[in-house]
Structure formats: C-alpha cells, structure tokens
Design a protein around this motif. Structure first.
Motif, PDB file in Angstrom:
ATOM      1  N   VAL A   1       0.826  -1.211   0.000  1.00  0.00           N
ATOM      2  CA  VAL A   1       0.000   0.000   0.000  1.00  0.00           C
ATOM      3  C   VAL A   1       0.860   1.261   0.000  1.00  0.00           C
TER       4      VAL A   1
ATOM      5  N   HIS B   1     -11.296   5.727  -7.389  1.00  0.00           N
ATOM      6  CA  HIS B   1     -10.880   5.874  -5.994  1.00  0.00           C
ATOM      7  C   HIS B   1     -11.729   6.960  -5.352  1.00  0.00           C
TER       8      HIS B   1
ATOM      9  N   THR C   1     -10.392   1.914  -3.943  1.00  0.00           N
ATOM     10  CA  THR C   1      -9.922   2.302  -2.620  1.00  0.00           C
ATOM     11  C   THR C   1     -10.766   3.456  -2.110  1.00  0.00           C
TER      12      THR C   1
ATOM     13  N   LEU D   1      -6.521   4.928   4.992  1.00  0.00           N
ATOM     14  CA  LEU D   1      -7.104   4.043   3.977  1.00  0.00           C
ATOM     15  C   LEU D   1      -8.264   3.303   4.622  1.00  0.00           C
TER      16      LEU D   1
ATOM     17  N   ARG E   1     -10.037  -1.041   0.868  1.00  0.00           N
ATOM     18  CA  ARG E   1      -9.230  -1.372  -0.293  1.00  0.00           C
ATOM     19  C   ARG E   1      -9.752  -2.688  -0.813  1.00  0.00           C
TER      20      ARG E   1
ATOM     21  N   ALA F   1      -7.189  -2.893   5.042  1.00  0.00           N
ATOM     22  CA  ALA F   1      -7.537  -1.490   5.166  1.00  0.00           C
ATOM     23  C   ALA F   1      -7.268  -1.050   6.592  1.00  0.00           C
TER      24      ALA F   1
END
Lengths: 258, 492
Positions: free
Chosen positions: A28, A42, A174, A200, A203, A208
């Motif tokens: 990531v 995203h 994401t 985050l 994902r 995440a």
C-alpha cells in the motif's frame, strides 16, 4: 432500445463475480509513492467541510504522483458557492499546471453524474476528478460500478472527491479519508507546505485501516513522511484506531457486491 | 404592421383590451385591440377617460420588452423569405427581398404567403413594397391617397410619414405642407434651413435619391443549405435526418473550399411562421457529419422546452456561421493525435449540452488583485497563453487552491498587535485558533482606478487542526478606524 440493451449488459456485469481485474499487489505504501492504481475509481472523503481543501489537495497530489494528465475537474455550482472557485495560481503552486486543467461546471447532481459518465469514457483524459458536496445520493453502488467499468475500459483514473459526506456502499477500488494536518513550521512559525492525515478506509481485496501523515513535495512530486511537530499524531505506517468503524462497514458492502 | 400580441388573447371573451403605460401626467393608453378601436378609443387617451367611456375595458400594463421579443421571433420566422431581415421597432419589420422572390413567383405572392401565415396567428399585417427601405416603411405605416405607382404614392403620403419628431411635423403642417409631395416640391436647402437637416435627409431617402441603410439582424452565413417541403413534416426525427442530409451537402461545399465548420446553426421553420433554432459549436473545424449529428441530438436533449413541431416544419435550413481552414493533411495529423481529438470531442459534447461557458480552462489577466488576475475561458476558445510563474523550490504554496469571490467576512478576535493576524477568528460559525501565521503580504488597491479602495494585508494562517486559510484585513489602521477581516481562500 439502446437503453434497455445497455441496462441488460449492466445487470449482467453486476451479476458476474466482481473479480478485481487489475488486482494491485503492490504494498500500500507504494500507492502513495507512485500514485493510486490507474484506470480505477478511488474515493477521497473529507468528512467535514473544513477538510475539503485537504481532500482536494490530496486528490491533486495523487494525480500528479501518477502523472495522469490532463485532468478534468467536474463540480457543481453548489460546490463553487460553498467551497469557493478554483484558483489556478494556487493549483500551480501545488504542481498542477493550470493549462492542463479543464473545468466543467454543472448545475446539479444529475448533470454531474451524466457528465462524469461521458468523461469517464474518454481515453484522452488522464484523471477525472469528480467533486461533490454533501450526501450526493446519486453516487451510489450502481453509479460507482458504472464509473469503475468505464475507468477500466478507457484507462482514465477517476477520483471521486466527497466533501462533507459519509461513506456509503460503493464499487471504488480504494477509499481514503483525508483530514488536514499541521504543517512543518517554517521560519518565524510560518505555515509550511501541504500536509495531510490520510487513512485508507477500504481497499478492494486487501487490508484497510492504515493511516499516515504525509507532506506533499511539489518539487519531487512525491509524498514524504509528514509526522513532525509537537502535536501527538499517529506515526507513519501505524494502523489507525479511529475511523475503524467506517472501515469495518465498508468491506461488508464489498462482499455484498460480489 | 401592428402586432396584437395574440398570446394574451387566447381564450378571452371579446372584451375590448387596452395596454397602458405610465407617462408624465398619468396613465395613458399605449395600444388597443380592434374591439377597443371600434368602441371609439384611441391611443394617447388617459386611462380614466377610457374607463369612463368603455367600462368593460380590459387593461394590461404595456411591456415593451415582451413586444420586442415577440417582434424578434417574428423576424426569425421571416428569415424563410430572406436572410436579411431588419427590425423596425416598435412593431415593424423590413425585409430585403431583392433576389429572393424566385421561390414565390413574384413579390405579391410572397407578401400573400407572409400575410397568410401571420393571419393564422391572429396578426394584422400591413405591407408595402418600396425601392428603398424608407419608402416601403412609410408606405406601410401611413395611408395616403391611391396612386398609380410608387413615386406618386410616396408623394401623396401625409408629412407624418417623414418620421420626424412631433415638433417638426407640426411645424411642416403649420407651414402649409400637408403631404410628402408638398415638401418635395420645395428646394431642399430651404427645408433643411427651416425644419432641420433631418427633414431634408428623410425627403431624399423617401424620394429614392439616397438609400437608407438596412441593418440586418444577423450577418449572412458563409454557407447555407436549405430544403423546402410542400407538405410540412411533423416528426422531429425526420427533421433530424434532413439536417443530416444538409450537413452532408454543406460538408461537401466545405471540402471544396478546404474548410471546416466551427459554428453550425440549424433552423426549423414551422408552417405557422415561427422558427426553432439549434446551434452547435465545435472546438476544432470539422466536416464530420456523424459527429455533428451527435451534437445536434445532444442539443435537442438539452433544450428546456422540447422541440414542438406544431403543424409541422416546411423549411429546414442549415448555416455554417463560422468556418476555418481545414486541410486534408490536418485531418491526418489529428488522427495521429488521437488522444487530443478525443478530449476535444468530449469538450464539444459537454459544451453543447451544458452551455459553452460551463466548460472552461484558465487564463491569466494582468492584475495583481487576486480575484481579478485569473480568467475562466470557454475551453473551445483558442488556448490562452497563460503565464504561470513556477514557484521557487522549497517554498510552500503562497496562494490558496480555492478562492472566494467575493471574499467572506470573518469575525476576528484578539488581534495581538495592530499589524498582526488575529489569534482566533470565527468563520461559518466555527472558531479557529491560529497556530501559525505568516504575513502581512500587502496588496494595494488599484488606486489608479479609484482612490478610496483600501489596502489589503494578507496573512497565511494555520489553525490548530492544520487547516490553512488565506485571510486579509481590509484597510490599514491608518486608513480606516475599524478595518474588517475577510477570508479569501483555502489552502490544501
């Protein structure tokens, strides 16, 4: 007639198992270094309106890090009223050359979605940035799924900037939450470069719940470790506890999609 | 021609109707319908007098803007006869039909066709032909004694037909000159000396010595193709097909000239005399018919009122309003730059649907006032040569990414030193504690334009949460007593 065939195709695509077509196996951290995965949708959330500029800054930085230009910025008149006009000089100081920026202003959310669908299919674009304020119920699972499909076929990276909004189920690859972070102080305690607290939240097909504090370096076009200053912020790479509730909710919705 | 504004009359009883206007000395009648004229009213009467004579009179305020808009629509409709139509406010149209009568086998047929169409809308039309626009206008507006030809008809018109102001007209009548012929019989120098140069000019125009200009409402397009139908067509999709055929025809003409169209206008003339116009514009010159048709369809979808064929269209015209050079080699080159072409197409499509001005790019303007230094240009305009000065390495952004225009007032609390930033400020009901600040950056007002514009002292501030703002104090403490604070922009 064309509509119903499109609808059928769309339903079929929904029924098909949602295997990430471009599964991104990079760690990531690399995403932040090299930009988000191209040809995907995203989401960048600023939960509070005051974090809107940070969300926008992060989205622009991501597009620049991935060098996905030209950038088409879609926003509604309501966004412009609430959040202010885009200022080219300021954008240039983030590294975004204003002459490669195209701005499309639409009247309402319906027009936003329609324009987004058209722009997402245009392979000449690098990044499509869709800015929406508030709940934006039109940007639901179906709409995001459609955008994701369009992105995968055209190669356009779509960034959906959601200001003053809470996450709802979506098909995005994401989902990030961005808040402002105190900058590295310059001489005489002057505010420094743009710094963000990013998290985050979700994902697709991956872990995440990670969080970083990053500073955007315009000159190298990279994110740098931005954990500095006396404020007790979570360090780089440390998983973030707050926001976990949102992170938990989000993967559940993904499973439902599949 | 006297229009009677039929859109207000639909479904009304046959009560006499008058339009009134407030002028010095009370409310007076401005326009009347046939019933009201029959009841013995006349324009210029006060409303009180008219009410006393005809109690059932229906009264509306006179609206010259609506009248003008209506006249414009009629003028649009008249473009089926000639591209050169001029307005003659408040209620007249001048058509230059030289060379345009072949479609109608003579000017009388053309006039009959026009009267026919307008009569269907409940309009009463008076028309006249003339060698000059002025003669035609005078003949249509004023009734003179019957005459065998145009010259003599003009001579028999009353002096009012000269179109002079009331004083000059009265003066002419007092001098014993009743008709235009009387005035013409006098030496022009004398007329000019006694009644003004204007009178002499008008006499010369009416006599055909000098031709008054006719200012057409639109410039005649470079390329125009049209198709007439004996039977009006009532289906919009068929009309679109016709536009497609016309576009192919126009594209052929453009190809011969090595040109491509940038601005296209399709006009659908309805059998009842009204016209609907569809305009599309492209970012680059084009002869691509499928692309054009896509834009036209987009245009129709985005119309606020959907296309209404009414009784059908009996004339479809396509004009290329703006054409630019487009060589075959350029076409090839665009193929190479496929990506750029795709973006241009996307912008054309969005511009057609949303309006040209909503699809923008940035330009810069020579001003140091931040909100005036940047321009938003329609993306279809030529690429601006903007000068974005690259920031110095290592410098943080000094300008915000979002800018408020107008700047938003904030409540400044606890400013430390007179020239410093506030410790704390309130914006949109939220209090922000300033943690870091830099400034002031002083931006003076454009004193060469107006003297009383106060100087702005700008500060970059960051609150405890890390949000960065661009705020300014409007005015130095030496300039005004209690200067206000504003928030001008937001940094990323």
């Amino acid at each position: 007639m064309a509509d119903s065939t499109a609808l059928l195709a769309h339903l079929r695509s929904l029924a098909a198992p949602a295997v990430p077509r471009q599964a991104d196996s990079r760690p990531v951290e690399a995403w932040l270094g090299e930009g988000l995965a191209p040809a995907q949708l995203h989401e960048v959330f600023a939960f509070e309106a005051d974090d809107g500029p940070s969300g926008a800054g992060f989205a622009i930085a991501c597009a620049l890090a991935a060098d996905a230009m030209p950038l088409l910025w879609l926003r509604t008149e309501a966004s412009e009223r609430q959040g202010g006009r885009l200022h080219a000089t300021g954008l240039a100081e983030l590294g975004l050359d204003a002459s490669t920026l195209l701005l499309v202003l639409v009247a309402d959310e319906a027009a936003l979605l329609r324009a987004a669908a058209d722009a997402a299919r245009c392979p000449g674009l690098g990044t499509l940035l869709i800015e929406s304020w508030g709940r934006a119920p039109g940007l639901d699972l179906t709409a995001t799924r459609r955008l994701m499909l369009a992105a995968e076929s055209s190669g356009v990276t779509i960034l959906s900037l959601r200001v003053a909004a809470e996450p709802v189920p979506s098909a995005a690859a994401t989902r990030w939450r961005v808040t402002a972070a105190p900058s590295r102080a310059l001489e005489a305690d002057a505010p420094g470069g743009p710094a963000f607290q990013v998290e985050l939240l979700r994902r697709r097909g991956g872990h995440a719940g990670l969080g970083w504090c990053v500073e955007w370096n315009r000159d190298t076009r990279t994110f740098q470790d931005g954990a500095f200053g006396p404020a007790a912020l979570s360090g780089a790479g440390l998983p973030l506890a707050p926001g976990g509730a949102a992170a938990d909710r989000a993967p559940a919705s993904v499973r439902r999609t599949g | 021609m006297r229009t009677e504004r039929p859109h207000l009359f639909v479904g009304r009883a046959e009560a006499p109707i008058a339009f009134v206007e407030s002028v010095a000395g009370g409310i007076r009648l401005k326009a009347l319908d046939r019933e009201a004229v029959r009841a013995g009213l006349s324009v210029g009467l006060t409303l009180a007098d008219a009410r006393a004579r005809v109690p059932e009179l229906d009264v509306y305020p006179h609206d010259s803007h609506t009248d003008h808009a209506w006249l414009e629509r009629l003028a649009d409709g008249c473009q089926r006869y000639t591209p050169s139509v001029a307005l003659d406010p408040p209620d007249g149209l001048v058509l230059d039909i030289a060379g345009c009568v072949h479609e109608f086998e003579g000017e009388r047929r053309l006039a009959a066709d026009l009267e026919d169409r307008l009569a269907r809308r409940g309009l009463l039309v008076r028309h006249a032909f003339g060698d000059t626009p002025d003669a035609a206008r005078a003949l249509a507006r004023f009734a003179g004694a019957p005459a065998p030809d145009e010259r003599r008809a003009v001579k028999r018109l009353p002096v009012a037909a000269l179109g002079l102001d009331d004083d000059a007209t009265t003066a002419l009548v007092r001098a014993g000159l009743k008709t235009v012929g009387d005035v013409m019989a006098r030496p022009l120098s004398g007329i000019a000396a006694r009644f003004g140069a204007e009178a002499a000019t008008m006499v010369r125009r009416l006599s055909g010595e000098v031709k008054g200009p006719i200012i057409p409402r639109r410039t005649v397009a470079k390329i125009g193709v049209e198709r007439r139908f004996a039977e009006p067509i009532a289906r919009t999709d068929y009309a679109l097909e016709v536009i497609g055929d016309l576009a192919t025809e126009a594209a052929g003409t453009l190809a011969e000239r090595h040109e491509g169209g940038r601005r296209w206008e399709a006009r659908l003339f309805r059998a009842d005399g009204l016209v609907q116009s569809l305009r599309v514009e492209t970012g680059t010159p084009t002869r691509d018919v499928p692309l054009l048709m896509r834009l036209f369809r987009e245009r129709i979808d985005s119309l606020a009122d959907p296309l209404d064929p009414g009784f059908g269209y009996d004339l479809v015209r396509l004009d290329v309003a703006l054409a630019e050079r487009l060589d075959a080699s350029q076409l090839k080159l665009e193929g190479g730059e496929a990506q750029k072409g795709e973006v241009v197409q996307l912008l054309d499509q969005l511009g057609t649907r949303l309006g040209r001005t909503r699809v923008r790019r940035f330009g810069s303007r020579d001003s140091h006032i931040p909100e005036q230094a940047e321009l938003m240009l329609p993306a279809s305009d030529p690429v601006p040569t903007a000068l974005w000065v690259p920031p110095e390495e290592g410098e943080p952004p000094l300008r915000p990414i979002y800018l408020f225009d107008p700047p938003q007032p904030i409540e400044s609390m606890a400013a430390e030193v007179p020239d410093g930033p506030p410790h704390r400020f309130r914006w949109r009901r939220t209090v922000h504690d300033v943690a870091r600040a830099e400034g002031p950056e002083r931006i003076a007002g454009e004193w060469w334009r107006r003297e009383d514009i106060p100087t702005r002292d700008y500060f970059r501030v960051e609150d405890r949460k890390g949000r960065r703002f661009w705020i300014f104090r409007h005015g130095l403490y030496s300039e005004r007593e209690n200067p206000r604070w504003y928030l001008h922009g937001l940094f990323a």
